[in-house]
Motif scaffolding. Structure first.
Motif, PDB file in Angstrom:
ATOM      1  N   LYS A 145       0.843  -1.194   0.000  1.00  0.00           N
ATOM      2  CA  LYS A 145       0.000   0.000   0.000  1.00  0.00           C
ATOM      3  C   LYS A 145       0.880   1.248   0.000  1.00  0.00           C
ATOM      4  CE  LYS A 145      -3.945  -2.237   0.344  1.00  0.00           C
ATOM      5  NZ  LYS A 145      -4.988  -2.185  -0.705  1.00  0.00           N
ATOM      6  N   SER A 146       0.324   2.335  -0.571  1.00  0.00           N
ATOM      7  CA  SER A 146       1.090   3.565  -0.724  1.00  0.00           C
ATOM      8  C   SER A 146       0.349   4.737  -0.088  1.00  0.00           C
ATOM      9  CB  SER A 146       1.324   3.849  -2.218  1.00  0.00           C
ATOM     10  OG  SER A 146       1.929   5.103  -2.403  1.00  0.00           O
ATOM     11  N   VAL A 147       1.120   5.580   0.623  1.00  0.00           N
ATOM     12  CA  VAL A 147       0.540   6.758   1.284  1.00  0.00           C
ATOM     13  C   VAL A 147       1.337   7.993   0.873  1.00  0.00           C
ATOM     14  CG1 VAL A 147      -0.082   7.846   3.475  1.00  0.00           C
ATOM     15  CG2 VAL A 147      -0.130   5.345   3.261  1.00  0.00           C
ATOM     16  N   GLY A 148       0.630   9.043   0.489  1.00  0.00           N
ATOM     17  CA  GLY A 148       1.256  10.326   0.223  1.00  0.00           C
ATOM     18  C   GLY A 148       1.015  11.261   1.393  1.00  0.00           C
ATOM     19  N   VAL A 170       5.750   5.178   1.695  1.00  0.00           N
ATOM     20  CA  VAL A 170       5.382   6.546   2.061  1.00  0.00           C
ATOM     21  C   VAL A 170       6.231   7.535   1.274  1.00  0.00           C
ATOM     22  CG1 VAL A 170       5.162   8.219   3.935  1.00  0.00           C
ATOM     23  CG2 VAL A 170       4.784   5.780   4.398  1.00  0.00           C
ATOM     24  N   THR A 171       5.553   8.515   0.684  1.00  0.00           N
ATOM     25  CA  THR A 171       6.236   9.629   0.027  1.00  0.00           C
ATOM     26  C   THR A 171       5.758  10.929   0.661  1.00  0.00           C
ATOM     27  OG1 THR A 171       6.343   8.431  -2.082  1.00  0.00           O
ATOM     28  CG2 THR A 171       6.699  10.816  -2.147  1.00  0.00           C
ATOM     29  N   VAL A 209      11.165   5.935   3.783  1.00  0.00           N
ATOM     30  CA  VAL A 209      10.376   7.119   3.433  1.00  0.00           C
ATOM     31  C   VAL A 209      11.061   7.872   2.299  1.00  0.00           C
ATOM     32  CG1 VAL A 209       9.397   9.293   4.265  1.00  0.00           C
ATOM     33  CG2 VAL A 209       9.516   7.310   5.804  1.00  0.00           C
ATOM     34  N   ARG A 210      10.296   8.239   1.283  1.00  0.00           N
ATOM     35  CA  ARG A 210      10.819   9.032   0.176  1.00  0.00           C
ATOM     36  C   ARG A 210      10.362  10.487   0.337  1.00  0.00           C
ATOM     37  NH1 ARG A 210       9.342   4.177  -2.329  1.00  0.00           N
ATOM     38  NH2 ARG A 210       7.255   4.969  -2.787  1.00  0.00           N
TER      39      ARG A 210
END
Length: 491
Positions: A145-148, A170-171, A209-210
């Motif tokens: 899963k991806s979170v902005g 996470v970005t 974290v990006r």
């Protein structure tokens, strides 16, 4: 077992600040490191009360008696574990939080001397960093899963770390050219040297974290693009809309600025991000309007820039030196006179006064302020300021800094594109799960609460991360120290 007699043997003591003439020559932090002896002595004053009200004073629920006793016994390794269990960034709170936990300390009852909780906290993290104990903790498995996260202040960073450690990608998007939110350019180095931010960012990067800087969501990248790229969004954009005073005659004169305009420029110069500041106090008569943290930050900056004189104005009357139990009973946050390190560096303070007009020359430059004594009252919850007739006087001023608070999160394409509107406090409302009216879009920190303490920002970031984790179907639960309706202790 804590020492039940420590508070009887030792009085409250803080390390001596660096001498004023020395610290005014640089931008280094005011407080030098404390000795082990002093920190352990002060930690031993904590008697591990049967009901530790310091927990209630701190929205993070920090395990204060636990790590005080570990410091007392010299177990620094376990002390940082106990501290990190509830607080992602004690190096920030230990330097910047005004410590509502100390106001709620049992030892502060009836004018007593609270444990130096904040000082012990910062010394724990200082020693942990020096000993190499602050290491990355990447997730063993990825969730897919991806979170902005929009905003890299304490709320955004706390949420990003919690979510990354839970296995999510996470970005973090930051519109400025460097990470940290107000910690980076809003807080002067004499309160927080920026190496502390950089070291923590290294840890977050190693945890997966990006970060992307120079990204103004809604302007340089569309909201739709961001929503399509992530399974959930967290908005932690702060409350940067500064309060102004457009109704005051002469406000249009050159030389009047919002406090953050001055602080951001000054911090960028110190960081080497720009060669000089267009708003400088050097050689000027400076008037700072406001009595809080931001005003004190401006005061310290103007001293270091070489102001000719500095006058700080506060509409409210001179506060008492000690808690007024009839007004602010323990363990609530008391209204008392707070002297910041910047106040011992110079300048004058005037209370129960307000500016009635700004005066200028024929070219439109500020030359003076006219002030008068005022009385502040509240009627039906609304604040009224009344001028005392016959008390007007004039002071020279080449530079005025408005440090009179914030009106909430900024309006702009981000809110408009999501269909979000500000509430009466200037924040964005959420449901009980921190989710806004836009599905899959969560809000935390000052953007939700309005301008508040760093400890609340971190607490809300952690809580919002827990809700996002649940929303994404993550295994188990993450710590959630507060809910959206939580408020500070009050009578």
């Amino acid at each position: 077992m804590p020492d039940p007699n420590g508070f009887l043997r030792y009085e409250r003591r803080l390390p001596a600040r660096r001498p004023v003439p020395v610290r005014l020559q640089d931008w280094r932090e005011v407080y030098p490191p404390a000795s082990d002896e002093l920190v352990r002595e002060q930690a031993s004053r904590c008697m591990d009360c049967g009901i530790p009200f310091c927990h209630d004073g701190c929205p993070l629920g920090n395990r204060i008696p636990d790590w005080n006793d570990l410091v007392r016994s010299g177990d620094w390794e376990f002390a940082i574990e106990a501290l990190h269990a509830t607080n992602n960034f004690p190096e920030f709170t230990g330097r910047l939080c005004p410590a509502p936990c100390e106001a709620a300390c049992v030892l502060s009852i009836a004018g007593g001397q609270a444990v130096t909780i904040k000082q012990v906290e910062v010394e724990i993290i200082n020693r942990a960093v020096a000993a190499g104990r602050v290491t990355p903790r990447p997730a063993p498995e990825r969730s897919g899963k991806s979170v902005g996260v929009v905003g890299s202040g304490p709320a955004g960073l706390a949420a990003a770390q919690q979510l990354a450690r839970a296995g999510h990608d996470v970005t973090v998007y930051e519109r400025d050219d460097a990470l940290g939110g107000l910690l980076r350019y809003g807080i002067p180095d004499f309160k927080l040297e920026k190496e502390h931010i950089d070291k923590r960012l290294e840890q977050l990067r190693a945890e997966g974290v990006r970060f992307k800087t120079g990204v103004n969501v809604g302007v340089t990248v569309s909201v739709e693009e961001l929503r399509a790229s992530h399974d959930a969004l967290l908005l932690a954009c702060g409350a940067l809309a500064g309060r102004d005073t457009p109704q005051t005659p002469g406000r249009e004169l050159r030389g009047i600025h919002l406090a953050m305009e001055h602080l951001v420029e000054s911090n960028r110069v110190v960081a080497g991000r720009q060669p000089s500041a267009s708003i400088s106090a050097e050689g000027k008569h400076v008037v700072i309007i406001g009595g809080g943290d931001t005003a004190a930050d401006c005061l310290g900056v103007t001293h270091r820039q070489g102001a000719r004189s500095v006058l700080q104005l506060d509409q409210y009357p001179l506060p008492p030196d000690e808690r007024d139990e009839s007004r602010d009973p323990w363990p609530t946050w008391p209204w008392i006179l707070r002297n910041y390190p910047a106040h011992e560096e110079g300048g004058e303070r005037a209370f129960a006064v307000a500016v009635t007009s700004f005066e200028g020359d024929a070219e439109g430059n500020l030359t003076a302020v006219r002030i008068a004594e005022v009385q502040v009252s509240r009627l039906d919850g609304r604040r009224t300021v009344s001028v005392v007739e016959g008390t007007e006087r004039e002071y020279p001023a080449d530079l005025v800094l408005l440090a009179i608070g914030f009106e909430g999160t900024e309006e702009g394409p981000l809110l408009a594109n999501l269909g979000l509107t500000r509430n009466r406090r200037g924040g964005i409302d959420t449901g009980s799960d921190w989710q806004s009216s836009a599905p899959g879009v969560f809000i935390a920190g000052d953007m939700h609460r309005g301008a508040s303490l760093i400890v609340w920002a971190i607490a809300e970031g952690r809580a919002a991360a827990a809700s996002i984790h649940a929303y994404l179907g993550g295994d188990g639960t993450l710590p959630s120290p507060v809910d959206p309706s939580a408020v500070a202790l009050s009578a």
